[in-house]
Design a protein around this motif. Sequence first.
Motif, PDB file in Angstrom:
ATOM      1  N   GLY A 145      11.487  15.123 -13.511  1.00 57.67           N
ATOM      2  CA  GLY A 145      11.835  14.618 -14.826  1.00 57.67           C
ATOM      3  C   GLY A 145      11.952  13.105 -14.825  1.00 57.67           C
ATOM      4  N   PRO A 146      12.322  12.522 -15.971  1.00 55.56           N
ATOM      5  CA  PRO A 146      12.430  11.061 -16.059  1.00 55.56           C
ATOM      6  C   PRO A 146      13.640  10.524 -15.295  1.00 55.56           C
ATOM      7  CG  PRO A 146      13.133  12.078 -18.117  1.00 55.56           C
ATOM      8  CD  PRO A 146      12.595  13.173 -17.269  1.00 55.56           C
ATOM      9  N   VAL A 147      13.422   9.432 -14.578  1.00 48.10           N
ATOM     10  CA  VAL A 147      14.486   8.770 -13.815  1.00 48.10           C
ATOM     11  C   VAL A 147      14.419   7.284 -14.137  1.00 48.10           C
ATOM     12  CG1 VAL A 147      15.330   8.168 -11.502  1.00 48.10           C
ATOM     13  CG2 VAL A 147      14.427  10.465 -11.946  1.00 48.10           C
TER      14      VAL A 147
ATOM     15  N   THR B 174      19.691   0.680  -8.638  1.00 49.22           N
ATOM     16  CA  THR B 174      20.517   1.806  -9.071  1.00 49.22           C
ATOM     17  C   THR B 174      19.650   2.773  -9.858  1.00 49.22           C
ATOM     18  OG1 THR B 174      22.541   0.484  -9.195  1.00 49.22           O
ATOM     19  CG2 THR B 174      22.500   2.537 -10.450  1.00 49.22           C
ATOM     20  N   LEU B 175      19.599   4.012  -9.407  1.00 47.18           N
ATOM     21  CA  LEU B 175      18.861   5.039 -10.128  1.00 47.18           C
ATOM     22  C   LEU B 175      19.843   5.942 -10.865  1.00 47.18           C
ATOM     23  CD1 LEU B 175      19.023   8.118  -8.651  1.00 47.18           C
ATOM     24  CD2 LEU B 175      17.699   6.912  -6.926  1.00 47.18           C
ATOM     25  N   VAL B 176      19.358   6.545 -11.940  1.00 46.04           N
ATOM     26  CA  VAL B 176      20.129   7.539 -12.684  1.00 46.04           C
ATOM     27  C   VAL B 176      19.398   8.869 -12.565  1.00 46.04           C
ATOM     28  CG1 VAL B 176      21.134   8.194 -14.892  1.00 46.04           C
ATOM     29  CG2 VAL B 176      20.926   5.774 -14.304  1.00 46.04           C
ATOM     30  N   SER B 177      20.060   9.847 -11.984  1.00 43.03           N
ATOM     31  CA  SER B 177      19.418  11.132 -11.713  1.00 43.03           C
ATOM     32  C   SER B 177      19.169  11.918 -12.996  1.00 43.03           C
ATOM     33  CB  SER B 177      20.288  11.970 -10.771  1.00 43.03           C
ATOM     34  OG  SER B 177      21.367  12.563 -11.485  1.00 43.03           O
ATOM     35  N   VAL B 178      18.353  12.939 -12.874  1.00 44.10           N
ATOM     36  CA  VAL B 178      18.241  13.915 -13.947  1.00 44.10           C
ATOM     37  C   VAL B 178      19.566  14.674 -14.036  1.00 44.10           C
ATOM     38  CG1 VAL B 178      15.757  14.141 -13.627  1.00 44.10           C
ATOM     39  CG2 VAL B 178      17.302  15.680 -12.396  1.00 44.10           C
ATOM     40  N   GLU B 179      19.711  15.472 -15.084  1.00 42.06           N
ATOM     41  CA  GLU B 179      20.955  16.218 -15.272  1.00 42.06           C
ATOM     42  C   GLU B 179      21.205  17.149 -14.079  1.00 42.06           C
ATOM     43  OE1 GLU B 179      23.091  19.041 -18.689  1.00 42.06           O
ATOM     44  OE2 GLU B 179      21.251  17.920 -19.124  1.00 42.06           O
TER      45      GLU B 179
ATOM     46  N   ALA C  10      23.240  12.285  -4.879  1.00 41.17           N
ATOM     47  CA  ALA C  10      23.380  12.523  -6.319  1.00 41.17           C
ATOM     48  C   ALA C  10      23.798  13.963  -6.585  1.00 41.17           C
ATOM     49  CB  ALA C  10      22.063  12.208  -7.025  1.00 41.17           C
ATOM     50  N   ALA C  11      23.194  14.905  -5.859  1.00 41.80           N
ATOM     51  CA  ALA C  11      23.560  16.309  -6.012  1.00 41.80           C
ATOM     52  C   ALA C  11      25.021  16.537  -5.632  1.00 41.80           C
ATOM     53  CB  ALA C  11      22.646  17.184  -5.162  1.00 41.80           C
TER      54      ALA C  11
ATOM     55  N   GLY D  43      23.549  11.682 -16.044  1.00 39.38           N
ATOM     56  CA  GLY D  43      23.064  11.725 -14.675  1.00 39.38           C
ATOM     57  C   GLY D  43      23.978  10.969 -13.733  1.00 39.38           C
ATOM     58  N   ILE D  44      23.902  11.307 -12.462  1.00 41.62           N
ATOM     59  CA  ILE D  44      24.657  10.635 -11.411  1.00 41.62           C
ATOM     60  C   ILE D  44      23.891   9.374 -11.004  1.00 41.62           C
ATOM     61  CG2 ILE D  44      25.584  10.858  -9.065  1.00 41.62           C
ATOM     62  CD1 ILE D  44      26.946  12.705 -11.103  1.00 41.62           C
ATOM     63  N   THR D  45      24.624   8.282 -10.787  1.00 42.22           N
ATOM     64  CA  THR D  45      23.958   7.060 -10.329  1.00 42.22           C
ATOM     65  C   THR D  45      24.036   6.950  -8.814  1.00 42.22           C
ATOM     66  OG1 THR D  45      25.932   5.644 -10.503  1.00 42.22           O
ATOM     67  CG2 THR D  45      24.574   5.882 -12.479  1.00 42.22           C
TER      68      THR D  45
END
Length: 278
Positions: A97-99, A114-119, A225-226, A268-270
Amino acid sequence: MELLRYVAFSTDPSGGNPAGVVLDATDIDEPTMAATAAKVGFSETAFVVPLNDGSLAVRYFSPLTEVPFCGHATIATAVAYAQLHGVGDLRLRTKAGPVSVSTRSTQDGSVVATLVSVETRTAPIKPPTLAELLTALCWPAADLDPELPPRAAYAGAWHPVIAAASRGRLSDLDYNMPALTDLMRRNDWATVDLVWRESPTVFHARNPFPPGGVVEDPATGAAAAALGGYLRELQLVSPPATLTVYQGYDMGRPSTITVGVPAQSSSGITVTGTAVPL
């Protein structure tokens, strides 16, 4: 093909997790991507295709397989891109998905991403599957932390979270690689996220990745992130919270991953870290 080599989640090339990065893979087909990743031998190599809308399509290959999302290769890709084009915001299109990823420069000249995870979400692990997993790890059930229940967690890829009751248990890792590989493939697990909780917001982690042909990952951003999503969903942390995950120390490749846990479950988790060229 221009192949870059970076180390993610460390400012020292001798630490962190190495990743291959191809910033323009427009004319590269899937078999070539897979063969290149196998030749490079890092746990992941990211292949980027710039799209007409300004976003970047990214695929991640380990030496043996493709994964839907990889955190450390995303951090490495974002830093490599920023060093070529300047810092800013990126929109990645991954198979998960989009990140979104943002980069910034620090006073010492390094680049932090810094990335933002999918839900995120979690799922129970059935008792027979958990027993098989612990047998493959050679871990007695009595050595687990009863306050952090085993559960599969997702933030772009699935990772069972297995918490050790002591740092010594986490340090003693000598698993059955064929058995664990087979189990993980059957359950579509990317890595196994073995953790020990030092404090409410500080964790130590180790991540076997045998389906990818990697005995152990020195830094696993997707699993971090998980873990953040797992802790939030099971109410084992009070969000908003910032977690620190130390990984790779038992391998001699120390890595530091910063995880941001927003209060909203739909956010999302960063995952934040730096990367340096090898």
